[in-house]
Design a protein around this motif. Structure first.
Motif, PDB file in Angstrom:
ATOM      1  N   TYR A 297     -27.778 -48.820 -35.113  1.00 27.68           N
ATOM      2  CA  TYR A 297     -27.009 -47.758 -34.463  1.00 27.68           C
ATOM      3  C   TYR A 297     -27.955 -46.610 -34.157  1.00 27.68           C
ATOM      4  N   PRO A 298     -28.060 -46.227 -32.907  1.00 24.39           N
ATOM      5  CA  PRO A 298     -29.079 -45.252 -32.505  1.00 24.39           C
ATOM      6  C   PRO A 298     -28.814 -43.869 -33.083  1.00 24.39           C
ATOM      7  N   SER A 299     -29.922 -43.151 -33.267  1.00 24.19           N
ATOM      8  CA  SER A 299     -29.842 -41.767 -33.719  1.00 24.19           C
ATOM      9  C   SER A 299     -29.588 -40.863 -32.518  1.00 24.19           C
ATOM     10  N   LEU A 300     -28.897 -39.785 -32.775  1.00 24.74           N
ATOM     11  CA  LEU A 300     -28.512 -38.842 -31.727  1.00 24.74           C
ATOM     12  C   LEU A 300     -29.390 -37.609 -31.816  1.00 24.74           C
ATOM     13  N   SER A 301     -29.892 -37.162 -30.647  1.00 21.74           N
ATOM     14  CA  SER A 301     -30.669 -35.929 -30.579  1.00 21.74           C
ATOM     15  C   SER A 301     -29.858 -34.874 -29.840  1.00 21.74           C
ATOM     16  N   ILE A 302     -29.693 -33.714 -30.494  1.00 22.34           N
ATOM     17  CA  ILE A 302     -28.971 -32.588 -29.892  1.00 22.34           C
ATOM     18  C   ILE A 302     -29.974 -31.463 -29.682  1.00 22.34           C
ATOM     19  N   GLY A 303     -30.014 -30.952 -28.463  1.00 21.28           N
ATOM     20  CA  GLY A 303     -30.986 -29.922 -28.152  1.00 21.28           C
ATOM     21  C   GLY A 303     -30.365 -28.699 -27.506  1.00 21.28           C
ATOM     22  N   PRO A 304     -29.858 -27.743 -28.275  1.00 23.22           N
ATOM     23  CA  PRO A 304     -29.387 -26.488 -27.679  1.00 23.22           C
ATOM     24  C   PRO A 304     -30.574 -25.653 -27.217  1.00 23.22           C
ATOM     25  N   GLY A 311     -34.178 -15.471 -12.597  1.00 22.00           N
ATOM     26  CA  GLY A 311     -33.342 -14.290 -12.665  1.00 22.00           C
ATOM     27  C   GLY A 311     -31.976 -14.517 -13.251  1.00 22.00           C
ATOM     28  N   GLN A 312     -31.642 -15.754 -13.574  1.00 24.02           N
ATOM     29  CA  GLN A 312     -30.330 -16.054 -14.143  1.00 24.02           C
ATOM     30  C   GLN A 312     -30.481 -16.585 -15.570  1.00 24.02           C
ATOM     31  N   ASN A 313     -29.536 -16.174 -16.428  1.00 25.19           N
ATOM     32  CA  ASN A 313     -29.521 -16.654 -17.814  1.00 25.19           C
ATOM     33  C   ASN A 313     -28.658 -17.916 -17.881  1.00 25.19           C
ATOM     34  N   LYS A 314     -29.289 -18.993 -18.385  1.00 24.46           N
ATOM     35  CA  LYS A 314     -28.578 -20.275 -18.479  1.00 24.46           C
ATOM     36  C   LYS A 314     -28.708 -20.818 -19.912  1.00 24.46           C
ATOM     37  N   TYR A 315     -27.596 -21.327 -20.410  1.00 23.61           N
ATOM     38  CA  TYR A 315     -27.574 -21.907 -21.760  1.00 23.61           C
ATOM     39  C   TYR A 315     -27.395 -23.412 -21.637  1.00 23.61           C
ATOM     40  N   ILE A 316     -28.154 -24.132 -22.470  1.00 24.54           N
ATOM     41  CA  ILE A 316     -28.257 -25.583 -22.315  1.00 24.54           C
ATOM     42  C   ILE A 316     -27.814 -26.267 -23.611  1.00 24.54           C
ATOM     43  N   LEU A 317     -27.156 -27.397 -23.489  1.00 21.94           N
ATOM     44  CA  LEU A 317     -26.891 -28.277 -24.622  1.00 21.94           C
ATOM     45  C   LEU A 317     -27.298 -29.685 -24.190  1.00 21.94           C
ATOM     46  N   GLY A 318     -28.502 -30.097 -24.668  1.00 20.74           N
ATOM     47  CA  GLY A 318     -29.031 -31.404 -24.300  1.00 20.74           C
ATOM     48  C   GLY A 318     -28.623 -32.464 -25.324  1.00 20.74           C
ATOM     49  N   LEU A 319     -28.221 -33.612 -24.860  1.00 16.31           N
ATOM     50  CA  LEU A 319     -27.886 -34.744 -25.722  1.00 16.31           C
ATOM     51  C   LEU A 319     -28.697 -35.948 -25.267  1.00 16.31           C
ATOM     52  N   SER A 320     -29.276 -36.682 -26.256  1.00 14.13           N
ATOM     53  CA  SER A 320     -29.988 -37.919 -25.915  1.00 14.13           C
ATOM     54  C   SER A 320     -29.628 -38.982 -26.937  1.00 14.13           C
ATOM     55  N   LEU A 321     -29.415 -40.183 -26.407  1.00 17.59           N
ATOM     56  CA  LEU A 321     -28.987 -41.296 -27.260  1.00 17.59           C
ATOM     57  C   LEU A 321     -29.635 -42.568 -26.728  1.00 17.59           C
ATOM     58  N   PRO A 322     -30.500 -43.214 -27.552  1.00 14.40           N
ATOM     59  CA  PRO A 322     -31.093 -44.495 -27.104  1.00 14.40           C
ATOM     60  C   PRO A 322     -30.002 -45.527 -26.875  1.00 14.40           C
ATOM     61  N   LEU A 323     -30.173 -46.330 -25.836  1.00 10.52           N
ATOM     62  CA  LEU A 323     -29.195 -47.366 -25.510  1.00 10.52           C
ATOM     63  C   LEU A 323     -29.698 -48.705 -26.043  1.00 10.52           C
ATOM     64  N   PRO A 324     -28.969 -49.310 -26.989  1.00 13.17           N
ATOM     65  CA  PRO A 324     -29.403 -50.593 -27.571  1.00 13.17           C
ATOM     66  C   PRO A 324     -29.104 -51.754 -26.631  1.00 13.17           C
ATOM     67  N   ILE A 325     -29.818 -51.788 -25.515  1.00 11.21           N
ATOM     68  CA  ILE A 325     -29.559 -52.824 -24.507  1.00 11.21           C
ATOM     69  C   ILE A 325     -30.449 -54.044 -24.747  1.00 11.21           C
ATOM     70  N   PHE A 326     -31.737 -53.813 -24.958  1.00  6.47           N
ATOM     71  CA  PHE A 326     -32.685 -54.930 -25.057  1.00  6.47           C
ATOM     72  C   PHE A 326     -32.816 -55.477 -26.485  1.00  6.47           C
ATOM     73  N   ASN A 327     -32.553 -54.670 -27.494  1.00  4.51           N
ATOM     74  CA  ASN A 327     -32.576 -55.182 -28.859  1.00  4.51           C
ATOM     75  C   ASN A 327     -31.698 -54.306 -29.737  1.00  4.51           C
ATOM     76  N   GLN A 328     -31.250 -54.857 -30.801  1.00  2.32           N
ATOM     77  CA  GLN A 328     -30.435 -54.139 -31.783  1.00  2.32           C
ATOM     78  C   GLN A 328     -31.159 -54.099 -33.136  1.00  2.32           C
ATOM     79  N   ASN A 329     -32.451 -53.801 -33.073  1.00  3.67           N
ATOM     80  CA  ASN A 329     -33.286 -53.683 -34.283  1.00  3.67           C
ATOM     81  C   ASN A 329     -33.343 -55.000 -35.055  1.00  3.67           C
TER      82      ASN A 329
END
Length: 445
Positions: A297-304, A311-329
């Motif tokens: 089960y892949p680990s989740l990365s959260i990147g605020p 000139g503009q203030n922007k707030y970000i919430l990044g999410l990344s999740l490996p997709l177990p398509i080619f192998n499941q460990n």
């Protein structure tokens, strides 16, 4: 704020310092080791022994080996590594700080710059961190068992060397006695040959026998010297450290053995440190498999983060999740399953070897009882013949040569008993090693 946190974290970092080893200096220090070392004395005092003791026996010499030899330090270093690995397993993953400044040369109003920090936190898959912690805890148990194994190895080495010195010293005393009796027999035979009472062949035989006994005495003296050198090596000292030192052999006196050896053997099959080490390694292999399965089960990365974007203030919430398509460990899972099977087989082998060692040691000990009983019976009969011969010699019924012959027969019976006692004590030592239970120098239980 993120930069301040980073600087604060770096302020607590470890600093590398070189610790070189000078082989020449350590060699000189090794040659200068002595039983009168004040630091060794403090260690012995801390362990409840007078420092220095008037006589050095099994327990005190074992403590010297523990203090001086590196075997236990190596095991303790491995234990420290296991403790550090446990600390690593319990540690939370550090967040990642990312900065990616961008300059847009075609847009100067209100600003060509795009910049901002992004902090990424890793959230591991469910069960992965507990499995890693459990594996580290099991390996820590295996490292603790290794320390006990190393301690017993030191005791076994010291006991074996001390027992060899005990036997060599006793054999030397017997060899001196045998040489003296052979010289007496040769002297009487020479007198009788000069008087024409016996043949030259009988005289030559007595002379050859005396020479053989002198040679046996020289060999016994050599064995004592070698045994002292071996004992010095067993305690991590130069041979010069034992010169003039009083050695205590009281641990090898006759004393009752522990009752219920079979019960102790059955207990040892589960409690021996090497069995406990193999069991802990199996537990670690189990938890390693649990960790590998959690890796499906892949680990989740959260990147605020925050961006100042032209000139503009922007707030970000990044999410990344490996997709177990080619192998499941599956590869690590298969390797972990095989590792668990190997650890289980290693545990079975360790326990089977322990059983074989225990059975062989107890059988050897019981066989030595029969040998020592036969040797004592022979010595008792030889001593009775000596008493009879002395009475007959005093009455003038036999000559001096027959009395010496009876005394020589008793001498040979005494050396046989000494050999039997050595075999018995060697067998007791094997039982100690098999049971990981002190017998020499300990009260029966």
């Amino acid at each position: 704020m993120a930069l301040g946190t980073l600087v604060g974290g770096l302020a607590g970092c470890a600093v590398y310092r070189r610790k070189p080893i000078d082989a020449m200096a350590t060699g000189h220090a090794l040659e200068a080791r002595s039983l009168s070392d004040p630091r060794l004395g403090k260690f012995l005092a801390a362990m409840g022994h007078p420092a220095p003791p008037s006589r050095w026996g099994l327990e005190t010499l074992t403590l010297v080996a523990v203090y001086e030899r590196p075997t236990l330090r190596i095991a303790n270093a491995e234990l420290s590594v296991a403790l550090a690995n446990g600390l690593t397993a319990r540690a939370l993953p550090n967040p990642t700080l990312s900065l990616a400044p961008t300059y847009n040369s075609s847009n100067f109003i209100p600003s060509p710059w795009k910049v901002g920090p992004l902090v990424t936190f890793l959230i591991t898959s469910y069960g992965a961190r507990p499995a890693r912690i459990a594996e580290a805890r099991a390996l820590l148990g295996a490292a603790r068992a290794k320390v006990l194994v190393a301690a017993w190895q030191e005791r076994s080495a010291v006991r074996g060397a001390l027992l060899s010195l005990w036997y060599a010293a006793a054999a030397l005393r017997a060899a001196r006695q045998g040489a003296a009796l052979a010289d007496q027999a040769a002297h009487v035979t020479r007198q009788r040959y000069a008087a024409g009472m016996i043949s030259a062949a009988s005289d030559n035989l007595a002379v050859v026998t005396a020479e053989q006994q002198d040679f046996a005495r020289a060999l016994a003296e050599r064995r004592v010297r070698l045994a002292k050198v071996a004992l010095a090596g067993a305690i991590g000292m130069p041979s010069s450290a034992l010169r003039g030192v009083a050695i205590d052999f009281d641990a090898f006196r006759d004393h009752p053995l522990p009752a219920h050896l079979e019960q102790l053997g059955a207990t040892a099959l589960a409690t021996r440190p090497d069995v406990q080490e193999a069991l802990a390694n199996y537990a670690a292999a189990q938890d390693k498999l649990r960790f590998a399965i959690a890796g499906q089960y892949p680990s989740l990365s959260i990147g605020p983060g925050y961006n100042y974007d032209q000139g503009q203030n922007k707030y970000i919430l990044g999410l990344s999740l490996p997709l177990p398509i080619f192998n499941q460990n599956q590869g690590p899972i298969a390797a972990a399953r095989a590792g668990r099977e190997r650890a289980a087989a290693q545990f079975d082998l360790t326990q089977q070897n322990a059983l074989a060692q225990i059975d062989a040691a107890i059988a050897d000990l019981r066989a030595s009882f029969r040998t020592i009983a036969a040797a004592r019976s022979a010595l008792h009969a030889a001593a009775a013949r000596v008493r009879y011969s002395r009475t007959a010699f005093a009455a003038g019924a036999i000559g001096r040569l027959r009395l010496i012959g009876a005394e020589q027969a008793a001498y040979f019976a005494q050396t046989d008993l000494l050999t039997a006692r050595m075999e018995e004590r060697t067998a007791i030592g094997r039982v100690e090693n098999a049971l990981y239970h002190p017998i020499f120098g300990a009260s029966a239980s």
